[in-house]
Each structure stands twice: as C-alpha cells, then as structure tokens.
Design an enzyme around this catalytic site. Structure first.
Site, PDB file in Angstrom:
ATOM      1  N   CYS B  82      46.000  33.593  31.356  1.00  0.00           N
ATOM      2  CA  CYS B  82      46.573  32.717  32.079  1.00  0.00           C
ATOM      3  C   CYS B  82      47.023  31.773  31.068  1.00  0.00           C
ATOM      4  CB  CYS B  82      45.697  31.681  33.143  1.00  0.00           C
ATOM      5  SG  CYS B  82      45.314  32.857  34.344  1.00  0.00           S
ATOM      6  N   GLY B 119      47.104  41.191  45.698  1.00  0.00           N
ATOM      7  CA  GLY B 119      46.086  41.292  46.842  1.00  0.00           C
ATOM      8  C   GLY B 119      44.817  41.490  46.510  1.00  0.00           C
ATOM      9  N   CYS B 202      42.399  28.066  46.771  1.00  0.00           N
ATOM     10  CA  CYS B 202      42.748  29.031  45.668  1.00  0.00           C
ATOM     11  C   CYS B 202      44.432  28.946  45.673  1.00  0.00           C
ATOM     12  CB  CYS B 202      42.532  30.348  46.028  1.00  0.00           C
ATOM     13  SG  CYS B 202      40.885  30.701  46.552  1.00  0.00           S
ATOM     14  N   CYS B 203      44.710  29.445  44.409  1.00  0.00           N
ATOM     15  CA  CYS B 203      46.393  29.392  44.117  1.00  0.00           C
ATOM     16  C   CYS B 203      46.550  30.702  44.648  1.00  0.00           C
ATOM     17  CB  CYS B 203      46.564  29.244  42.854  1.00  0.00           C
ATOM     18  SG  CYS B 203      45.949  30.494  41.801  1.00  0.00           S
TER      19      CYS B 203
END
Lengths: 136, 384
Positions: B82, B119, B202-203
């Site tokens: 990230c 997902g 949650c993002c």
C-alpha cells in the site's frame, strides 16, 4: 519428523512430546520465532534451535468471520507473548461461549489443523488457562 | 537539496470501472495532471509509475507516457504494497531535490475489480507463517482495535467514528466512490468481518489512478503563482517485532513524522489538514497521536471533540479517505499528495479546509510475520 507440519522446522517431537522450535542467538541470547538464519538483534549467524515455552499471555485477539486459511470460519486468532520475548500469531481453541481476555494465560495444544492430499497436517492452537477456582 | 514544488495533480473518479485497464486509468490521471500543470508533456524528464495487485503487465508508466508522446526518458515502476504510491512520489521528490532532474511525473494506478484478488481479504505472501495460519489485514487491524477497546478505553462507536466522518466528507467530493452519509448504528450493525471490525469500517476494493507532477522552483515559477512546496518526504520500512511492541502506537510512522517535522522546522501544531491511510476505521485513531496532531493519550477525546472533522482543528481525510473515496492500492499513496496540494492551493471545492497552509500526507501498508508494520510507508509535509 515424518508428519506433515504447517511449516517446516517449527515443531519438533522428542520422546512422544511436541515442542515449538524457535531460534536462540548464542551470542546475545535473543529468541526469534520462527527461527531466522541470522540473529535479528546482533546479526550473528550463531543461532541454535531452542524449544519455546508452552505458555504465554494473550496480547490481543480477533474473530474472523470468513475463512482466510484452511481453517473453518469463524475462527478466533490471537497474538500470544511468550516469556522468551517472541510474539506469535495463533488460532485459538475455545469452548462454547468462552470469552477471550487480553492478559489471560494461554497454553499451546498441538493438533491437526487440516488435511492436505488426505494427510493430516500438524499445527497448533492455544487455549486460555482457566484460573484456579474459577467457574467453568 | 533543492526545494521541490507540486506543479500539477490529477486523478480519475474512484469506483468500479472494470471496463478500464490499469494502464487506461493511469493515462486518464496523467493527462489530467499534465492539463492541470499547463505543460507540454514532452517537458517531462523522468517518470515513475506504480501498480500493486492487478493482473496487468509490469510496464505501467511506459504505457501511460507513450500514450502522451513521451518516450525515451528514464522511467521506473515501483511495487511496495500500500506504500507503492508514496514510495514512487518519494523517489521523484529525491530526483528533483538532488538536482538530477527539473521536472517529472508519478502515476499510481490500480484496476482492482479485474484483479485475481478481487473479493478476497488481502493476506501475506505464500509460505509466510501467519499467512498460512490465516492472518489477514482485517484480522491484524482487528487485534489493534481490540486493544484500543480493552486497554485504551475506546468504545465501539469510537472505532466507527472515522468511518462516519469520512463517509460524510466523501459526499462533498466529486471523485468519491461512496456518496452516502452513514450513521454509527449503520456501521456497527453491518456485517462483522473480523471482530471488532465491521464491513462499513473496511475500505472498498476500488479502481482508480492519481498522478502528480513535481518540479524545481525555477520551473514552477514559469507556470504558476500558486506555489505548493513538498517540503520533505520520509519513507520507513518495518522493523523486527522483538521484544513485543505496542501495536497501537504505530511507532514507525511516528518516527517518519518526527523526522519530517525536524527536517522542515514545522511544528505539528501548524498542520492544518491531513490525508492518511484509513483502510480500516480504527487505524485513524492511533495515527492521530503518531502524526503528533494531538497527544497520543488524548486521541480518543480529541476525536470525540471534533478536532478531525471538516471545520475542526485539523481535518483528517477531508476527501473521504480510503473508507469512502476508495482505495485503489497503488493510486492511494499518490492521491493523498494530490489532495493535500489541492487543499493548499484552495482548489479542493466543497471539501476545502479553509485557509489551509500546511498539510501532511501519509500512506502505509504491508504485513510480514515477525515484523512490526507497516512494511512500507511514508510521511510528506507540504506548505504554501
């Protein structure tokens, strides 16, 4: 050990008893889990395998509702701080309605975690140690 | 070292756009940044790109730049969890500050809906012990959040608060994925993911891209009078976790922030606006203290007092953050810089922090057994 283990080198059997194997630096005494070829404290390569304590303290915990490994969900995981200084991540073994508690003592239970190609795979869970005299 | 300036910024709308590849998204953001800067793209001397988890090829920046007629210059792709985007902007900052180049671009892009990760819960690499056992990013933050409750006195409503705030902010941002304000109850009653973190803490998985053009002062003065200076960029990596560290303190980000403050002479109390990593709502709470925008042990109370709201003492994630603007992984580390630059220019539109003069951009990520995170991350200080 001939049995399939979740990761090579982390569990050893001696006289019918299982032990968690970390690495202890012979120079500075630092213990790592899993063991690393070089000491993370003093960078000595003189690291020998050592058996880790079977009891530690729950540092924190979470219950994950979706499967994230071969373990069934929901699954409660915890960080356990061992007296040697290592902090390990582990699935827990909980009784029905048992609550987790930060700071509680927990003990390792070696057990088959799942199967691969029809063969059981040895790993571990921790279970909270009940305080003496506490109601079950 | 020379001063480095932000000459142009651009981003795509963040959302679900599987019809576009990572390269398409990167091109859209780069084109927007070039237009914002008002330059001929062929003036660009160096370029960095980043994508993190999608399935496209490994030449993001070459593809993006070639669509604008820019070829045959130094181009590098970055991959750093990230922290990919903030790592790429950091490398460009060093190039300009050192005098190696006078102007360059960074593009972070990600098509997550077309990725094989789509997902799934992001997890460590194959063979990583904790990953084998089932650690995931929500589980790892869940354990931090549990300590926030049990040791630091946070309530479930406190944990949800950054999500409430950031969804409210996103309603004012035309680029945001979600434009729906949420109540604390809606957030707490949404599906449990990894206790105590619920789905709306949650993002989302998001497609999008962001781009920034950095340059020397001499170049900046040719094109703009709205000078925004990237005063300092500080990267950090993970460290060994022995002896057991306090996972609630985010000490590595704190160290990066301390260095940035020391190198620039900026006092934390001068910071007017912050854009930071909020992949999971509770992460903001322990970052406030790490970034020194409040005292560590007062973070929960300051949050309850509205310090970090739009209109508060130091708004955090006025864009909507990763939680509501969205989190196209490699884009986010570039996007925090684009947002702070817009805020300091006074061009942030409806979610403008009035009179902002000093801003801080932060991004972080990655997980590995035996290490205290983040594995990659950074802090950048900007002024006007």
């Amino acid at each position: 050990m001939e049995r399939k283990v979740i990761l090579d080198g982390i569990i050893e059997e001696r006289d019918g008893e299982y032990f968690l194997v970390g690495g202890k630096c012979k120079k500075c005494g630092r213990v790592s889990y899993p063991s690393k070829p070089m000491c993370v404290g003093c960078f000595s390569e003189d690291v020998e395998p050592c058996y880790l304590s079977k009891r530690g303290v729950v540092y924190s915990y979470t219950t994950t509702m979706r499967p994230t490994s071969k373990l069934e969900a929901p699954c409660t995981f915890a960080y356990i701080d061992l007296p040697e200084g290592a902090r390990l991540f582990t699935p827990m073994m909980l009784e029905a309605d048992e609550k987790m508690k930060i700071g509680s003592e927990a003990e390792i239970v070696f057990c088959d975690l799942w199967e691969e190609d029809g063969e059981p795979v040895l790993g571990y869970r921790f279970k909270q140690v009940k305080e003496e005299g506490a109601e079950v | 070292m020379r001063k480095v300036y932000v000459l142009g910024v651009g981003q795509t709308h963040f959302g679900k756009t599987p019809q576009y590849t990572t390269y398409d998204l990167g091109f859209m953001a780069a084109k927007a940044a070039v237009q914002d800067a008002g330059i001929d793209p062929r003036k660009i001397q160096v370029a960095y790109g980043g994508h993190c988890i999608d399935n496209s090829g490994a030449v993001t920046i070459q593809n993006v730049m070639s669509r604008m007629g820019v070829t045959n210059i130094e181009m590098t792709n970055v991959f750093n969890a990230c922290g990919t985007g903030i790592t790429a902007t950091h490398l460009l900052w060093k190039d300009i500050a050192s005098g190696a180049y006078d102007i360059g671009i960074v593009v972070g892009a990600e098509s997550m809906t077309t990725s094989s990760w789509y997902g799934k819960l992001l997890a460590p690499a194959k063979g990583d012990l904790n990953g084998v056992l089932g650690v995931s990013m929500p589980a790892s933050v869940g354990m931090v959040a549990q300590r926030l409750i049990d040791v630091h006195g946070a309530t479930p409503a406190d944990l949800a608060y950054p999500s409430v705030k950031n969804h409210k902010n996103a309603c004012l941002n035309p680029y945001a994925m979600f434009k729906k304000a949420l109540t604390t109850e809606e957030i707490l009653n949404s599906k449990m993911i990894s206790t105590p973190i619920t789905l709306l803490q949650c993002c989302p998985a998001t497609d999008g891209a962001a781009a920034v053009i950095l340059c020397s002062e001499e170049v900046a003065r040719q094109y703009t009078t709205k000078l925004v200076c990237l005063e300092h960029s500080q990267l950090i990596t993970g460290d060994y976790d022995y002896p057991g560290r306090n996972i609630v303190s985010d000490e590595l980000i704190a160290r990066a922030a301390d260095t940035a403050y020391r190198k620039t002479g900026i006092d934390p109390s001068e910071v007017n606006v912050v854009e930071m990593h909020d992949a999971f709502s509770p992460e903001e709470i322990y970052a406030y203290g790490s970034l020194k925008i409040c005292k560590d042990d007062e973070a929960i109370q300051c949050m309850r007092d509205g310090w970090f709201d739009l209109g508060g003492r130091c708004p955090v994630n006025p864009s909507g953050g990763l939680l509501a603007l969205g989190h196209p992984i490699a884009a986010s580390g570039v996007r925090v810089l684009t947002e702070i630059a817009l805020q300091l220019r006074g061009d942030a539109g409806e979610h403008q922090v009035q009179g902002a003069k000093v801003g801080l951009a932060q991004m972080k990520g990655g997980y590995q057994t035996g290490m205290v995170g983040p594995m990659s991350g950074g802090v950048q200080l900007l002024t006007r």
